[in-house]
Design a protein around this motif. Structure first.
Motif, short mmCIF file in Angstrom:
data_model
loop_
_atom_site.label_atom_id
_atom_site.label_comp_id
_atom_site.label_asym_id
_atom_site.label_seq_id
_atom_site.Cartn_x
_atom_site.Cartn_y
_atom_site.Cartn_z
N LYS A 147 -5.53 -13.21 51.04
CA LYS A 147 -4.77 -14.45 51.07
C LYS A 147 -3.35 -14.11 50.66
CE LYS A 147 -4.65 -19.30 49.81
NZ LYS A 147 -5.37 -20.41 49.17
N LEU A 148 -2.38 -14.56 51.45
CA LEU A 148 -0.96 -14.31 51.20
C LEU A 148 -0.28 -15.67 51.09
CD1 LEU A 148 1.32 -12.17 51.06
CD2 LEU A 148 1.54 -12.43 53.54
N VAL A 149 0.39 -15.91 49.94
CA VAL A 149 1.01 -17.20 49.68
C VAL A 149 2.48 -16.98 49.33
CG1 VAL A 149 0.94 -19.31 48.28
CG2 VAL A 149 -1.18 -18.09 48.79
N LEU A 150 3.35 -17.75 49.98
CA LEU A 150 4.78 -17.74 49.70
C LEU A 150 5.07 -18.79 48.63
CD1 LEU A 150 7.74 -16.94 50.39
CD2 LEU A 150 7.65 -18.71 52.18
N PHE A 151 5.84 -18.42 47.61
CA PHE A 151 6.24 -19.34 46.55
C PHE A 151 7.75 -19.49 46.51
CE2 PHE A 151 2.03 -18.38 45.06
CZ PHE A 151 1.63 -19.49 44.35
N ALA A 152 8.21 -20.68 46.18
CA ALA A 152 9.62 -20.96 45.90
C ALA A 152 9.65 -21.65 44.55
CB ALA A 152 10.23 -21.85 46.98
N MET A 153 10.37 -21.07 43.59
CA MET A 153 10.40 -21.62 42.23
C MET A 153 11.84 -21.77 41.78
SD MET A 153 7.35 -19.38 40.43
CE MET A 153 7.54 -20.07 38.81
N ARG A 170 3.31 -22.08 50.02
CA ARG A 170 2.90 -22.22 51.41
C ARG A 170 2.01 -21.03 51.77
NH1 ARG A 170 6.93 -22.50 56.70
NH2 ARG A 170 5.27 -22.36 58.24
N PRO A 171 0.73 -21.28 52.04
CA PRO A 171 -0.14 -20.18 52.48
C PRO A 171 0.34 -19.64 53.82
CG PRO A 171 -1.44 -22.09 51.82
CD PRO A 171 -0.01 -22.53 51.89
N LEU A 172 0.39 -18.31 53.93
CA LEU A 172 0.81 -17.67 55.17
C LEU A 172 -0.37 -17.05 55.90
CD1 LEU A 172 4.06 -15.89 53.91
CD2 LEU A 172 3.85 -18.14 55.03
N ILE A 173 -1.30 -16.48 55.13
CA ILE A 173 -2.52 -15.88 55.67
C ILE A 173 -3.65 -16.28 54.74
CG2 ILE A 173 -3.76 -13.72 56.14
CD1 ILE A 173 -1.03 -12.40 56.62
#
Length: 105
Positions: A32-38, A22-25
């Motif tokens: 560019k700041l992206v949240l990952f869930a793995m 999910r891109p946050l910024i």
């Protein structure tokens, strides 16, 4: 109007056997700041980029590869990803992490 995120782990649930992001910024040509869930054993295969980046483990346990060398990260630890060097990420346990891309550098 978007809702403020107050808990990154709750903002993007871990799905069984999957990787979610999910891109946050996203500032074009800059940050560019992206949240990952793995989920455990999920992997982003080795690749390289023309800009530096950083992985920050929020929860869980990650293995981060840079130029063939693997480093294990736990919550609160980070790893620099220099531009031009091959890097990849593997979840050793269900994990949440942030990817910071510095596209203007």
């Amino acid at each position: 109007m978007s809702t403020a995120i107050t808990n990154l782990v709750e903002a993007l649930p871990i799905s069984i056997g999957a990787i979610a992001s999910r891109p946050l910024i996203d500032l074009p040509g800059d940050l560019k700041l992206v949240l990952f869930a793995m989920d455990a054993n999920q992997e982003i295969s080795a690749h390289s980029t023309p800009f530096p980046a950083q992985v920050l483990c929020i929860a869980g346990e990650l293995e981060v590869m840079v130029d063939g060398a693997w480093t294990r990260l736990t919550a609160g630890e980070h790893k620099e990803l220099p531009k031009g060097l091959a890097h990849g990420v593997k979840a050793a346990a269900p994990s949440h992490w942030l990817l910071t891309m510095q596209r203007g550098r």
